[in-house]
Motif scaffolding. Structure first.
Motif, PDB file in Angstrom:
ATOM      1  N   GLU A 117       0.663  -1.249   0.032  1.00  0.00           N
ATOM      2  CA  GLU A 117      -0.024  -0.060   0.116  1.00  0.00           C
ATOM      3  C   GLU A 117       0.857   1.207  -0.051  1.00  0.00           C
ATOM      4  OE1 GLU A 117      -2.944  -0.122  -0.516  1.00  0.00           O
ATOM      5  OE2 GLU A 117      -3.738  -2.068   0.213  1.00  0.00           O
ATOM      6  N   SER A 118       2.080   1.323   0.746  1.00  0.00           N
ATOM      7  CA  SER A 118       2.891   2.544   0.603  1.00  0.00           C
ATOM      8  C   SER A 118       4.290   1.991   0.877  1.00  0.00           C
ATOM      9  CB  SER A 118       2.620   3.558   1.816  1.00  0.00           C
ATOM     10  OG  SER A 118       2.810   2.696   3.124  1.00  0.00           O
ATOM     11  N   GLY A 119       5.219   2.818   0.439  1.00  0.00           N
ATOM     12  CA  GLY A 119       6.593   2.226   0.435  1.00  0.00           C
ATOM     13  C   GLY A 119       7.127   1.514  -0.591  1.00  0.00           C
ATOM     14  N   GLY A 120       6.164   1.229  -1.447  1.00  0.00           N
ATOM     15  CA  GLY A 120       6.844   0.542  -2.488  1.00  0.00           C
ATOM     16  C   GLY A 120       8.058   0.985  -3.359  1.00  0.00           C
ATOM     17  N   LYS A 121       8.093   2.141  -3.471  1.00  0.00           N
ATOM     18  CA  LYS A 121       9.436   2.337  -4.242  1.00  0.00           C
ATOM     19  C   LYS A 121      10.882   1.917  -3.470  1.00  0.00           C
ATOM     20  CE  LYS A 121      11.533   4.621  -7.651  1.00  0.00           C
ATOM     21  NZ  LYS A 121      10.998   6.006  -7.802  1.00  0.00           N
ATOM     22  N   GLY A 122      10.807   1.800  -2.226  1.00  0.00           N
ATOM     23  CA  GLY A 122      11.863   1.431  -1.374  1.00  0.00           C
ATOM     24  C   GLY A 122      11.853   0.016  -1.421  1.00  0.00           C
ATOM     25  N   ILE A 123      10.678  -0.896  -1.369  1.00  0.00           N
ATOM     26  CA  ILE A 123      10.758  -2.276  -1.642  1.00  0.00           C
ATOM     27  C   ILE A 123      11.196  -2.513  -2.981  1.00  0.00           C
ATOM     28  CG2 ILE A 123       9.261  -4.016  -1.409  1.00  0.00           C
ATOM     29  CD1 ILE A 123       7.587  -2.989   0.623  1.00  0.00           C
ATOM     30  N   PHE A 124      10.727  -1.752  -3.873  1.00  0.00           N
ATOM     31  CA  PHE A 124      11.497  -2.293  -5.239  1.00  0.00           C
ATOM     32  C   PHE A 124      12.859  -2.271  -5.524  1.00  0.00           C
ATOM     33  CE2 PHE A 124      12.510  -0.745  -9.703  1.00  0.00           C
ATOM     34  CZ  PHE A 124      11.800  -1.919 -10.392  1.00  0.00           C
ATOM     35  N   GLN A 125      13.330  -0.971  -4.852  1.00  0.00           N
ATOM     36  CA  GLN A 125      14.692  -0.905  -4.866  1.00  0.00           C
ATOM     37  C   GLN A 125      15.559  -1.818  -4.088  1.00  0.00           C
ATOM     38  OE1 GLN A 125      14.712   3.153  -3.489  1.00  0.00           O
ATOM     39  NE2 GLN A 125      14.601   4.089  -5.546  1.00  0.00           N
ATOM     40  N   LYS A 126      14.908  -2.280  -3.063  1.00  0.00           N
ATOM     41  CA  LYS A 126      15.597  -3.361  -2.185  1.00  0.00           C
ATOM     42  C   LYS A 126      15.656  -4.739  -2.852  1.00  0.00           C
ATOM     43  CE  LYS A 126      13.150  -5.064   1.029  1.00  0.00           C
ATOM     44  NZ  LYS A 126      12.238  -5.263   2.121  1.00  0.00           N
ATOM     45  N   VAL A 127      14.656  -4.973  -3.385  1.00  0.00           N
ATOM     46  CA  VAL A 127      14.524  -6.251  -4.280  1.00  0.00           C
ATOM     47  C   VAL A 127      15.380  -6.380  -5.248  1.00  0.00           C
ATOM     48  CG1 VAL A 127      12.880  -8.095  -5.317  1.00  0.00           C
ATOM     49  CG2 VAL A 127      12.121  -6.995  -3.229  1.00  0.00           C
ATOM     50  N   MET A 128      15.487  -5.213  -6.136  1.00  0.00           N
ATOM     51  CA  MET A 128      16.037  -5.042  -7.533  1.00  0.00           C
ATOM     52  C   MET A 128      17.402  -4.182  -7.221  1.00  0.00           C
ATOM     53  SD  MET A 128      13.945  -6.335  -9.594  1.00  0.00           S
ATOM     54  CE  MET A 128      12.270  -6.713  -9.522  1.00  0.00           C
ATOM     55  N   GLN A 129      18.140  -4.478  -6.049  1.00  0.00           N
ATOM     56  CA  GLN A 129      19.448  -3.581  -5.823  1.00  0.00           C
ATOM     57  C   GLN A 129      20.426  -4.089  -6.578  1.00  0.00           C
ATOM     58  OE1 GLN A 129      20.717  -3.982  -1.721  1.00  0.00           O
ATOM     59  NE2 GLN A 129      22.585  -3.510  -2.407  1.00  0.00           N
ATOM     60  N   TRP A 130      20.679  -5.477  -6.840  1.00  0.00           N
ATOM     61  CA  TRP A 130      21.720  -5.956  -7.643  1.00  0.00           C
ATOM     62  C   TRP A 130      21.539  -5.317  -8.802  1.00  0.00           C
ATOM     63  CZ3 TRP A 130      21.372 -11.502  -5.185  1.00  0.00           C
ATOM     64  CH2 TRP A 130      21.751 -11.640  -3.887  1.00  0.00           C
ATOM     65  N   HIS A 131      20.256  -5.553  -9.730  1.00  0.00           N
ATOM     66  CA  HIS A 131      19.984  -5.231 -11.094  1.00  0.00           C
ATOM     67  C   HIS A 131      20.321  -3.458 -11.076  1.00  0.00           C
ATOM     68  CE1 HIS A 131      18.596  -9.051 -12.117  1.00  0.00           C
ATOM     69  NE2 HIS A 131      18.074  -9.109 -11.127  1.00  0.00           N
ATOM     70  N   LEU A 132      19.954  -2.753 -10.295  1.00  0.00           N
ATOM     71  CA  LEU A 132      20.065  -1.394 -10.498  1.00  0.00           C
ATOM     72  C   LEU A 132      21.826  -1.002 -10.100  1.00  0.00           C
ATOM     73  CD1 LEU A 132      17.212  -0.097  -7.647  1.00  0.00           C
ATOM     74  CD2 LEU A 132      17.357   0.176 -10.402  1.00  0.00           C
ATOM     75  N   GLU A 133      22.347  -1.765  -9.420  1.00  0.00           N
ATOM     76  CA  GLU A 133      23.900  -1.515  -9.326  1.00  0.00           C
ATOM     77  C   GLU A 133      24.539  -1.895 -10.700  1.00  0.00           C
ATOM     78  OE1 GLU A 133      24.105  -2.474  -4.529  1.00  0.00           O
ATOM     79  OE2 GLU A 133      24.654  -3.912  -6.068  1.00  0.00           O
ATOM     80  N   ALA A 134      23.914  -3.020 -11.248  1.00  0.00           N
ATOM     81  CA  ALA A 134      24.532  -3.533 -12.482  1.00  0.00           C
ATOM     82  C   ALA A 134      24.111  -2.714 -13.481  1.00  0.00           C
ATOM     83  CB  ALA A 134      23.980  -4.978 -12.772  1.00  0.00           C
ATOM     84  N   ALA A 135      23.112  -1.950 -13.640  1.00  0.00           N
ATOM     85  CA  ALA A 135      22.691  -1.286 -14.582  1.00  0.00           C
ATOM     86  C   ALA A 135      23.551   0.230 -14.675  1.00  0.00           C
ATOM     87  CB  ALA A 135      21.156  -0.606 -14.551  1.00  0.00           C
ATOM     88  N   LYS A 136      23.963   0.503 -13.498  1.00  0.00           N
ATOM     89  CA  LYS A 136      24.861   1.661 -13.443  1.00  0.00           C
ATOM     90  C   LYS A 136      26.303   1.402 -14.263  1.00  0.00           C
ATOM     91  CE  LYS A 136      23.329   4.125  -9.220  1.00  0.00           C
ATOM     92  NZ  LYS A 136      23.412   4.380  -7.807  1.00  0.00           N
ATOM     93  N   LYS A 137      26.720   0.021 -13.970  1.00  0.00           N
ATOM     94  CA  LYS A 137      27.858  -0.084 -14.500  1.00  0.00           C
ATOM     95  C   LYS A 137      27.811  -0.455 -15.909  1.00  0.00           C
ATOM     96  CE  LYS A 137      29.288  -2.851 -10.115  1.00  0.00           C
ATOM     97  NZ  LYS A 137      29.813  -4.014  -9.646  1.00  0.00           N
ATOM     98  N   GLN A 138      26.409  -0.772 -16.280  1.00  0.00           N
ATOM     99  CA  GLN A 138      26.592  -0.869 -17.978  1.00  0.00           C
ATOM    100  C   GLN A 138      26.558   0.569 -18.705  1.00  0.00           C
ATOM    101  OE1 GLN A 138      23.330  -4.439 -17.353  1.00  0.00           O
ATOM    102  NE2 GLN A 138      22.967  -3.029 -19.068  1.00  0.00           N
ATOM    103  N   SER A 139      25.852   1.420 -17.859  1.00  0.00           N
ATOM    104  CA  SER A 139      25.688   2.864 -18.677  1.00  0.00           C
ATOM    105  C   SER A 139      26.924   3.584 -18.499  1.00  0.00           C
ATOM    106  CB  SER A 139      24.623   3.535 -17.862  1.00  0.00           C
ATOM    107  OG  SER A 139      25.004   3.745 -16.588  1.00  0.00           O
TER     108      SER A 139
END
Length: 272
Positions: free
Chosen positions: A250-272
């Motif tokens: 219901e709330s705080g979804g952005k933080g949960i998304f970032q937590k679950v997808m942390q490795w992918h977000l870190e990998a995306a930074k390295k790709q760019s």
């Protein structure tokens, strides 16, 4: 549809709930492979134009029809991936003027399975996803991304007016408490396979099991593309997440998304 997967009496066990004045969800029991209690959910959005869009439609019960009729006209029907399309045919038969959205390969899969034919208005592909648009009315209210790197070929939407992410199998939030709440004799926390899948599909704590499940499983086929899609979704403005499987965040979804997808977000930074 086998009663081992979905209930034979959906009208009796479906929970119809307004999440916001513009978003209504249809939550029902669902057993993956007939054994794992993951629940199922359709999401109906009343757009700023007054038109309705349904995502991952569920059983079209009399109560669902009444709910739709009280809100407006269905103009868009979206199958969110290779798995969430079972009721697209009945919904299009009921609302034949609606545009049907789907992903590459799904029309062929449905044809092989002998499902009802529907006129696909927009098919998202890995090649066209950066350029394809639905239409002006739809695009005013929604951000969307085709996560072609996901094993199930995911379509993910963000309803901008209510800051709500709508997704199928991109992220799970088990157990499916609401989805089994009208079946008091069925505990969504019991069963060996259900407990295992809930362990790897919850969002509590560090959610390491779900991170690993997505990293080593769901995104393994094309992780660079998956990383880019996750990075794009992370750039959207959302707070709520409505998943197909498990309870609404219901709330705080952005933080949960970032937590679950942390490795992918870190990998995306390295790709760019």
């Amino acid at each position: 549809m086998s009663s081992k997967l979905v209930p034979s009496n959906p009208a009796e066990v479906m929970v119809i709930r307004k999440v916001t004045p513009n978003i209504t969800i249809f939550s029902a029991p669902f057993w993956r492979f007939g054994r794992i209690k993951i629940g199922g959910r359709g999401t109906l959005v009343r757009m700023s134009s007054g038109a309705l869009a349904v995502f991952s439609p569920t059983a079209l019960t009399p109560e669902v029809k009444e709910t739709v009729a009280s809100l407006g006209e269905v103009k868009y029907i979206a199958a969110l991936d290779f798995e969430h399309h079972m009721f697209v045919g009945p919904w299009h038969q009921e609302y034949p003027n609606a545009k049907v959205l789907g992903v590459e390969g799904l029309p062929e899969k449905r044809e092989k399975q002998g499902n009802e034919k529907v006129p696909w208005s927009t098919i998202f592909t890995a090649q066209n996803k950066e350029k394809v648009r639905v239409d002006e009315e739809f695009d005013r209210d929604f951000d969307y991304e085709f996560v072609d790197g996901h094993g199930n070929k995911e379509l993910v939407f963000c309803y901008k007016p209510d800051r709500t992410l709508i997704e199928g199998d991109l992220l799970f939030n088990l157990p499916a408490t609401e989805q089994f709440s009208k079946m008091p004799s069925v505990d969504p926390n019991t069963g060996f396979l259900t407990r295992i899948f809930t362990y790897i599909s919850h969002t509590r704590g560090e959610a390491l099991a779900q991170r690993r499940f997505i990293w080593w499983g769901l995104s393994a086929g094309n992780r660079p593309s998956y990383n880019k899609s996750v990075e794009k979704i992370n750039g959207w403005n959302f707070d709520r997440i409505v998943p197909c499987h498990g309870d609404v965040i219901e709330s705080g979804g952005k933080g949960i998304f970032q937590k679950v997808m942390q490795w992918h977000l870190e990998a995306a930074k390295k790709q760019s």
